[in-house]
Design an enzyme around this catalytic site. Structure first.
Site, PDB file in Angstrom:
ATOM      1  N   TYR A  78      33.923  28.403  47.710  1.00 32.50           N
ATOM      2  CA  TYR A  78      33.118  29.322  48.517  1.00 32.50           C
ATOM      3  C   TYR A  78      32.628  28.671  49.815  1.00 32.50           C
ATOM      4  O   TYR A  78      32.418  29.362  50.812  1.00 32.50           O
ATOM      5  CB  TYR A  78      31.986  29.932  47.671  1.00 32.50           C
TER       6      TYR A  78
ATOM      7  N   ARG B  78      35.441  29.367  52.050  1.00 34.93           N
ATOM      8  CA  ARG B  78      35.409  30.790  52.446  1.00 34.93           C
ATOM      9  C   ARG B  78      34.363  31.010  53.542  1.00 34.93           C
ATOM     10  O   ARG B  78      34.585  31.737  54.498  1.00 34.93           O
ATOM     11  CB  ARG B  78      35.078  31.695  51.249  1.00 34.93           C
TER      12      ARG B  78
ATOM     13  N   GLN C 182      34.427  45.985  49.119  1.00 32.72           N
ATOM     14  CA  GLN C 182      34.656  44.981  48.074  1.00 32.72           C
ATOM     15  C   GLN C 182      34.645  43.588  48.694  1.00 32.72           C
ATOM     16  O   GLN C 182      34.712  42.596  47.986  1.00 32.72           O
ATOM     17  CB  GLN C 182      36.022  45.195  47.425  1.00 32.72           C
TER      18      GLN C 182
ATOM     19  N   ASP D 178      32.868  39.046  52.973  1.00 31.14           N
ATOM     20  CA  ASP D 178      32.605  38.616  54.351  1.00 31.14           C
ATOM     21  C   ASP D 178      31.618  39.590  55.009  1.00 31.14           C
ATOM     22  O   ASP D 178      31.317  40.654  54.453  1.00 31.14           O
ATOM     23  CB  ASP D 178      33.919  38.512  55.150  1.00 31.14           C
TER      24      ASP D 178
ATOM     25  N   HIS E 159      30.767  43.588  45.624  1.00 29.82           N
ATOM     26  CA  HIS E 159      31.170  42.309  45.018  1.00 29.82           C
ATOM     27  C   HIS E 159      30.370  41.125  45.548  1.00 29.82           C
ATOM     28  O   HIS E 159      30.792  39.985  45.400  1.00 29.82           O
ATOM     29  CB  HIS E 159      32.677  42.080  45.215  1.00 29.82           C
TER      30      HIS E 159
ATOM     31  N   SER F  45      44.313  47.081  46.899  1.00 25.48           N
ATOM     32  CA  SER F  45      45.552  47.326  46.153  1.00 25.48           C
ATOM     33  C   SER F  45      45.399  48.308  44.994  1.00 25.48           C
ATOM     34  O   SER F  45      46.370  48.688  44.374  1.00 25.48           O
ATOM     35  CB  SER F  45      46.081  45.997  45.622  1.00 25.48           C
TER      36      SER F  45
HETATM   37  P1  NAD Z   1      43.098  43.696  47.248  1.00 26.26           P
HETATM   38  O1  NAD Z   1      43.342  43.952  45.826  1.00 26.26           O
HETATM   39  O2  NAD Z   1      42.014  44.434  47.913  1.00 26.26           O
HETATM   40  O3  NAD Z   1      44.577  43.786  48.001  1.00 26.26           O
HETATM   41  C1  NAD Z   1      44.757  43.593  49.378  1.00 26.26           C
HETATM   42  C2  NAD Z   1      45.337  44.877  49.954  1.00 26.26           C
HETATM   43  O4  NAD Z   1      45.266  44.805  51.361  1.00 26.26           O
HETATM   44  C3  NAD Z   1      46.805  45.102  49.588  1.00 26.26           C
HETATM   45  O5  NAD Z   1      46.939  46.397  49.054  1.00 26.26           O
HETATM   46  C4  NAD Z   1      47.534  45.011  50.940  1.00 26.26           C
HETATM   47  O6  NAD Z   1      48.600  45.943  51.055  1.00 26.26           O
HETATM   48  C5  NAD Z   1      46.426  45.408  51.896  1.00 26.26           C
HETATM   49  N1  NAD Z   1      46.583  44.919  53.265  1.00 26.26           N
HETATM   50  C6  NAD Z   1      47.140  43.752  53.696  1.00 26.26           C
HETATM   51  N2  NAD Z   1      47.069  43.672  55.041  1.00 26.26           N
HETATM   52  C7  NAD Z   1      46.455  44.806  55.470  1.00 26.26           C
HETATM   53  C8  NAD Z   1      46.102  45.314  56.751  1.00 26.26           C
HETATM   54  N3  NAD Z   1      46.352  44.632  57.875  1.00 26.26           N
HETATM   55  N4  NAD Z   1      45.471  46.519  56.813  1.00 26.26           N
HETATM   56  C9  NAD Z   1      45.209  47.232  55.695  1.00 26.26           C
HETATM   57  N5  NAD Z   1      45.537  46.797  54.459  1.00 26.26           N
HETATM   58  C10 NAD Z   1      46.148  45.596  54.353  1.00 26.26           C
HETATM   59  O7  NAD Z   1      42.666  42.289  47.602  1.00 26.26           O
HETATM   60  P2  NAD Z   1      42.856  40.944  46.869  1.00 26.26           P
HETATM   61  O8  NAD Z   1      43.197  40.031  47.949  1.00 26.26           O
HETATM   62  O9  NAD Z   1      43.709  41.062  45.671  1.00 26.26           O
HETATM   63  O10 NAD Z   1      41.336  40.719  46.381  1.00 26.26           O
HETATM   64  C11 NAD Z   1      40.772  41.025  45.148  1.00 26.26           C
HETATM   65  C12 NAD Z   1      39.241  40.922  45.265  1.00 26.26           C
HETATM   66  O11 NAD Z   1      38.812  39.819  46.083  1.00 26.26           O
HETATM   67  C13 NAD Z   1      38.646  42.144  45.960  1.00 26.26           C
HETATM   68  O12 NAD Z   1      37.328  42.308  45.551  1.00 26.26           O
HETATM   69  C14 NAD Z   1      38.675  41.681  47.403  1.00 26.26           C
HETATM   70  O13 NAD Z   1      37.961  42.490  48.259  1.00 26.26           O
HETATM   71  C15 NAD Z   1      38.149  40.247  47.254  1.00 26.26           C
HETATM   72  N6  NAD Z   1      38.529  39.458  48.477  1.00 26.26           N
HETATM   73  C16 NAD Z   1      37.693  39.564  49.564  1.00 26.26           C
HETATM   74  C17 NAD Z   1      38.033  38.944  50.759  1.00 26.26           C
HETATM   75  C18 NAD Z   1      37.083  39.112  51.934  1.00 26.26           C
HETATM   76  O14 NAD Z   1      35.869  39.291  51.745  1.00 26.26           O
HETATM   77  N7  NAD Z   1      37.591  39.084  53.171  1.00 26.26           N
HETATM   78  C19 NAD Z   1      39.220  38.204  50.858  1.00 26.26           C
HETATM   79  C20 NAD Z   1      40.041  38.075  49.712  1.00 26.26           C
HETATM   80  C21 NAD Z   1      39.664  38.731  48.529  1.00 26.26           C
END
Ligand code: NAD
Ligand code: ZN
Length: 245
Positions: free
Chosen positions: A61, A64, A96, A99, A114, A185
């Site tokens: 973290y 991150r 979710q 950030d 989350h 997703s």
């Molecule tokens: P997720 O299950 O939300 O999947 C990511 C999705 O983003 C996929 O369906 C993909 O097709 C889509 N995607 C990719 N590029 C994109 C774009 N430019 N515009 C729109 N959609 C796009 O995410 P995960 O990575 O499997 O994460 C699982 C958990 O972890 C969730 O709670 C997620 O929000 C969290 N997480 C948060 C962050 C953050 O805060 N930035 C980063 C990674 C994971």
């Protein structure tokens, strides 16, 4: 060019996932192969990992936090903040993401189901509220303590823990007439069920992202594309008609 009309009496509920921050340079877990320092991300973001290996969890973290501090909101975050400015209390955003790019783009009516990277809380759940914490720690000994003496933990909902603010989220879904789901997703629950709750109430539901989500069949429409490219200019907000004199 596709557009999404927003009628004068619509209430809009937006759900965002990791995909909306991808164009800001914050990778989704999937895009980074789901691995970090040789561990599956799912094995790091757990209460068990915090118990057995808090140094690893804090390392993850801290990294991150450092990445997030370097990132900036992209046109998709900004388009949602602009939509909120037009709709006021008819707009609600549930993310979710941990950030703070939505806040930095100007969103106010939002919840982080989350948790939030920029906060920490008591690892013993003593009841003390989360505290703001932007610390990037090189070792566990640098991590702060709660007022009760226990070590702080990231204010993140780990796999297997209850999401935050579910009462408010449920209430906002129940009164929404249009649900927009962006960059998730459809594999993490309960968020993947929100579209079903909304459509059961008769709301329209639109998914926006480059790939079809797992729950694609539940949406009224799918707009294929990257959020930052598609969202600006996507919404056509109808003006409310003043009552006749
Ligand atoms: P997720 O299950 O939300 O999947 C990511 C999705 O983003 C996929 O369906 C993909 O097709 C889509 N995607 C990719 N590029 C994109 C774009 N430019 N515009 C729109 N959609 C796009 O995410 P995960 O990575 O499997 O994460 C699982 C958990 O972890 C969730 O709670 C997620 O929000 C969290 N997480 C948060 C962050 C953050 O805060 N930035 C980063 C990674 C994971
Ligand atoms: Zn405490």
């Amino acid at each position: 060019m596709t557009s999404i009309p927003i009628h004068a009496n619509d209430r809009v509920f937006v759900l965002t996932g990791a995909g909306i921050s991808a164009e800001s340079g914050l990778p989704t877990f999937r895009a980074s192969d789901g691995l970090w320092a040789g561990h599956r991300v799912e094995d790091i973001c757990t209460p068990e990992a915090l118990e057995m290996n808090p140094a690893l969890v804090w390392d993850f973290y801290s990294k991150r936090r450092a990445d997030c501090a370097k990132a900036a909101p992209n046109p998709a975050h900004i388009a949602l903040a602009e939509l909120e400015a037009k709709l006021g209390e008819r707009f609600f955003l549930c993310t979710q993401n941990v950030d703070d790019l939505h806040e930095r783009a100007g969103s106010h009516r939002l919840v982080h189901m989350h948790g939030e990277l920029a906060k920490s809380r008591c690892s013993e759940d003593c009841g003390a509220p989360p505290v703001e914490d932007h610390g990037v720690y090189a070792s566990l000994s640098e991590v702060g303590r709660c007022i009760c003496g226990a070590r702080l933990r990231p204010h993140i909902v780990f796999f297997g823990e209850m999401p935050l603010e579910m009462g408010r989220i449920q209430k906002e879904i129940d009164r929404s007439t249009l649900m927009l789901v962006i960059g998730t997703s459809g594999s993490v629950y309960p968020a993947a069920n929100f579209v079903h709750w909304a459509s059961r109430n008769g709301a329209r539901a639109v998914y926006i992202g480059p790939e079809r989500p797992l729950n694609a069949g539940a949406f009224t429409a799918i707009v294929e594309g990257k959020a930052g490219a598609v969202l600006p200019g996507l919404f056509v907000v109808e003006e409310s008609v003043p009552p006749a004199q």
